[in-house]
Design a protein around this motif. Structure first.
Motif, PDB file in Angstrom:
ATOM      1  N   GLY A  12       0.776  -1.246   0.000  1.00  0.00           N
ATOM      2  CA  GLY A  12       0.000   0.000   0.000  1.00  0.00           C
ATOM      3  C   GLY A  12       0.796   1.276   0.000  1.00  0.00           C
ATOM      4  N   THR A  17       1.442   2.183  -8.228  1.00  0.00           N
ATOM      5  CA  THR A  17       1.125   3.533  -8.697  1.00  0.00           C
ATOM      6  C   THR A  17       2.331   4.156  -9.399  1.00  0.00           C
ATOM      7  OG1 THR A  17      -0.420   3.770  -6.866  1.00  0.00           O
ATOM      8  CG2 THR A  17       0.376   5.813  -7.865  1.00  0.00           C
ATOM      9  N   GLN A 179      -6.291   6.770 -11.125  1.00  0.00           N
ATOM     10  CA  GLN A 179      -5.813   5.394 -11.138  1.00  0.00           C
ATOM     11  C   GLN A 179      -6.954   4.385 -11.321  1.00  0.00           C
ATOM     12  OE1 GLN A 179      -4.196   3.568  -7.612  1.00  0.00           O
ATOM     13  NE2 GLN A 179      -2.244   3.364  -8.640  1.00  0.00           N
TER      14      GLN A 179
END
Ligand code: ADP
Ligand code: MG
Length: 211
Positions: A12, A17, A179
């Motif tokens: 996380g 990303t 995203q």
């Protein structure tokens, strides 16, 4: 072929990303890319890319899930990619070191809390202990909000002997929203978010080319 990997001790923190955004920026320059998603359980990056293509956006390259770095090495051995981008396993694993060994640059995305910084610095030391050059490792401040937390985290990382990328990826719903549709950090609807993310991405590419 230049190889960049995004790895971390925790989940996380923004590996997938940043991997997607780096791939997008490299693909924009016309470079050919292999993007290896090492998260066999969640396949986040493959899913984001599928989403991206479903939305009619450009491909960032050949995205594929790999169970091991050996499988990945076999797959790229016969091909001629300019760039290999590795989105690491959800948490550090045996594969993390193997990814580091074949990388020209290893990016460790890291949030600003002590609970994130300490395990990430430990991972950095572990990589160095295993003969990965310290100069190949850079920290990326990710999911941060205030100037003071950024300043403190930067200093903490530097004092531990590691480089930190310029800029940082701020925690913003706008990045998440982009995203969700498979868009990169530099493709949001907000120019200021795109510009801020661009500083980090340029710093990744500058560090890669200075190797
Ligand atoms: N800068 C950010 N701002 C807001 N949400 C973010 C940001 N970076 C990541 N996220 C969200 O956090 C979650 C985890 O990010 P991800 O890149 O998948 O991390 P990792 O690959 O390290 O597990 C995702 O839902 C993503 O949309
Ligand atoms: Mg991930």
């Amino acid at each position: 072929m230049k190889t960049i990997s995004f790895v971390s001790q925790k989940g996380g923190v923004g590996k997938s990303t940043l991997a997607l955004a780096t791939a997008y920026e490299a693909s924009k320059s016309g470079l050919s890319l292999k993007v290896a998603d090492m998260d066999t359980q969640q396949g986040t990056l493959s899913d984001l890319h599928r989403q991206r293509l479903n939305n009619g956006n450009s491909s960032i390259g050949s995205v594929e899930i790999f169970g091991t770095i050996d499988d990945l090495k076999k797959s790229v051995a016969m091909s001629n990619y300019d760039f290999l981008i590795i989105d690491g396993t959800p948490r550090a694993s045996k594969g993390t070191l193997a990814a580091g060994k074949i990388s020209d640059l290893i990016v460790l995305p890291c949030c600003s809390s002590r609970a994130d910084l300490i395990p990430t610095i430990k991972l950095g030391h572990e990589l160095v202990k295993n003969q990965i050059p310290r100069g190949n490792i850079v920290f990326a401040l990710s999911r941060v909000t205030t100037a003071s937390e950024i300043g403190d985290a930067r200093e903490f990382i530097r004092e531990s002997g590691f480089k930190v990328l310029d800029g940082c990826v701020f925690e913003k719903p706008g990045y998440r929203q982009a995203q969700n549709d498979g868009y990169a950090l530099t493709e949001t609807k907000w120019k200021s978010l795109n510009n801020k993310a661009n500083i980090v991405l340029e710093s990744i590419l500058a560090n890669l080319l200075s190797e």
